[in-house]
Design a protein around this motif. Structure first.
Motif, PDB file in Angstrom:
ATOM      1  N   VAL A  52      26.195  66.998   9.367  1.00 55.39           N
ATOM      2  CA  VAL A  52      25.787  66.648  10.729  1.00 55.39           C
ATOM      3  C   VAL A  52      24.488  67.359  11.057  1.00 55.39           C
ATOM      4  O   VAL A  52      24.143  68.380  10.445  1.00 55.39           O
ATOM      5  CB  VAL A  52      26.878  67.017  11.760  1.00 55.39           C
ATOM      6  N   SER A  72      30.729  59.463   4.123  1.00 56.63           N
ATOM      7  CA  SER A  72      30.624  58.119   4.689  1.00 56.63           C
ATOM      8  C   SER A  72      30.755  57.086   3.582  1.00 56.63           C
ATOM      9  O   SER A  72      30.565  57.384   2.398  1.00 56.63           O
ATOM     10  CB  SER A  72      29.290  57.947   5.423  1.00 56.63           C
ATOM     11  N   TYR A 101      31.037  62.492  14.152  1.00 55.61           N
ATOM     12  CA  TYR A 101      29.835  61.751  13.740  1.00 55.61           C
ATOM     13  C   TYR A 101      28.614  62.670  13.641  1.00 55.61           C
ATOM     14  O   TYR A 101      27.919  62.701  12.625  1.00 55.61           O
ATOM     15  CB  TYR A 101      29.605  60.612  14.718  1.00 55.61           C
ATOM     16  N   ASN A 103      25.709  62.533  14.525  1.00 58.87           N
ATOM     17  CA  ASN A 103      24.432  61.865  14.245  1.00 58.87           C
ATOM     18  C   ASN A 103      23.915  62.182  12.841  1.00 58.87           C
ATOM     19  O   ASN A 103      22.726  62.404  12.630  1.00 58.87           O
ATOM     20  CB  ASN A 103      23.387  62.255  15.297  1.00 58.87           C
ATOM     21  N   TYR A 104      24.842  62.205  11.872  1.00 54.24           N
ATOM     22  CA  TYR A 104      24.475  62.573  10.501  1.00 54.24           C
ATOM     23  C   TYR A 104      23.432  61.641   9.897  1.00 54.24           C
ATOM     24  O   TYR A 104      22.639  62.031   9.035  1.00 54.24           O
ATOM     25  CB  TYR A 104      25.729  62.587   9.616  1.00 54.24           C
ATOM     26  N   THR A 110      27.317  55.634  17.133  1.00 58.64           N
ATOM     27  CA  THR A 110      28.662  55.985  16.668  1.00 58.64           C
ATOM     28  C   THR A 110      29.410  54.728  16.239  1.00 58.64           C
ATOM     29  O   THR A 110      29.400  53.730  16.957  1.00 58.64           O
ATOM     30  CB  THR A 110      29.458  56.691  17.774  1.00 58.64           C
ATOM     31  N   ASN A 130      27.513  61.717  19.977  1.00 62.90           N
ATOM     32  CA  ASN A 130      27.156  62.608  18.866  1.00 62.90           C
ATOM     33  C   ASN A 130      27.908  63.928  18.900  1.00 62.90           C
ATOM     34  O   ASN A 130      28.138  64.552  17.860  1.00 62.90           O
ATOM     35  CB  ASN A 130      25.653  62.893  18.876  1.00 62.90           C
ATOM     36  N   TYR A 133      34.394  64.417  18.901  1.00 66.84           N
ATOM     37  CA  TYR A 133      35.129  64.225  17.656  1.00 66.84           C
ATOM     38  C   TYR A 133      36.467  63.577  17.967  1.00 66.84           C
ATOM     39  O   TYR A 133      36.912  63.518  19.116  1.00 66.84           O
ATOM     40  CB  TYR A 133      35.309  65.542  16.904  1.00 66.84           C
ATOM     41  N   SER A 162      35.658  63.460   8.289  1.00 67.36           N
ATOM     42  CA  SER A 162      35.214  64.851   8.217  1.00 67.36           C
ATOM     43  C   SER A 162      36.200  65.755   7.495  1.00 67.36           C
ATOM     44  O   SER A 162      35.800  66.700   6.817  1.00 67.36           O
ATOM     45  CB  SER A 162      34.976  65.392   9.636  1.00 67.36           C
TER      46      SER A 162
END
Length: 291
Positions: A52, A72, A101, A103-104, A110, A130, A133, A162
């Motif tokens: 992330v 991902s 997420y 904003n990886y 999202t 972002n 969770y 995650s």
């Protein structure tokens, strides 16, 4: 690493646990819980590891270590993790998945996707922004020695995960009325009236590593109590942190009410629900009186 340079393993620290930090670069022992986490290399054959963005501050940073990396799955409709618990089939397990997420991918978009346990739909994963969770839990008694946790692409974005955890439970608890109901999705687990400053508790206080979120209400009197876990636990083995606090109303005009809306629990009217309450006598009764 353990003493003398010996590699610490899951069997050494948390027997029966499967703990996967998805996207992590190496295995490690979490300093707060003492749980040994593995990378996901041996559990999935597809996907891409990511981190992330360092500027992300999660709204609730209690699981920050697990939320910093992810895997991902931009390719394929369905991608699955394969879990092989040592206790094997016909035993009860708690399975928990984390999604952050962060904003990886730098897109500020999202995704929404489905989570399956084998062929059964478990949850629809949606992370609001972002910094948010999503955690989802399910209790499952498999009829095979292998459990598949699958992420399924739907109409929005790329599925990701995650962290993924499996915990053995006592087969005597969280039983359903029918053997065919082998899946129990946990909507929320609360530690009522806790005076602790922590927002949640889990392992090692809870040997099953259930996550208990603190819950209180304006019209409750909160307080710590002197309890004996050995005499009240039973098969559920409630953690000491949960047992040592209780709430009571100010007076008869303010009954203790549990409000699903206030607890942010969305109910599906087409589903069956099981509610587990744990009660403890908090007042010492005069001699000759019973509860």
């Amino acid at each position: 690493m353990g003493d003398g340079g010996k590699l610490t393993t899951n069997d050494d620290t948390n027997p029966g646990f499967i703990s996967i930090d998805c996207g992590a670069a190496h295995d490690y022992v979490d300093k707060d819980t003492g749980i040994w986490y593995q990378t996901d290399t041996n559990f999935v054959e597809t996907g891409t590891n990511s981190t992330v963005l360092p500027t992300i501050n999660f709204d609730y940073p209690y699981f920050g270590g697990l939320l910093n990396t992810l895997r991902s799955f931009p390719e394929g409709k369905m991608n699955c993790y394969t879990l092989k618990p040592k206790q094997g089939k016909n035993h009860t397990y708690l399975i928990r998945a984390y999604f952050a997420y962060g904003n990886y991918d730098g897109k500020n978009q999202t995704p929404t996707f489905d989570l399956y346990l084998g062929v059964n739909h478990w949850d629809t994963v949606y992370v609001r922004n972002n910094n948010d969770y999503h955690i989802t839990e399910i209790i499952h008694t498999p009829t095979t020695n292998t459990i598949h946790v699958c992420l399924v692409k739907t109409v929005v974005g790329v599925p990701f995960i995650s962290a993924l955890e499996l915990r053995p439970l006592s087969d005597a608890i969280y039983q359903t009325s029918s053997p065919s109901q082998s899946l129990l999705i946990n909507r929320r687990r609360f530690d009522f009236a806790s005076t602790s400053s922590a927002r949640h508790s889990r392992y090692k206080d809870d040997i099953y590593d259930r996550i208990w979120f603190k819950f209180s209400y304006t019209y409750w009197i909160n307080g710590d109590i002197d309890s004996d876990p050995a005499s009240t636990n039973g098969s559920y083995k409630l953690p000491t942190e949960v047992l040592k606090s209780a709430g009571q109303s100010f007076n008869l005009s303010y009954p203790i009410v549990f409000d699903y809306d206030f607890a942010m629990i969305d109910l599906d009217r087409s589903s069956d629900y099981y509610v587990y309450f744990h009660f403890l006598e908090i007042q010492k009764l005069p001699q000759g009186q019973k509860e």
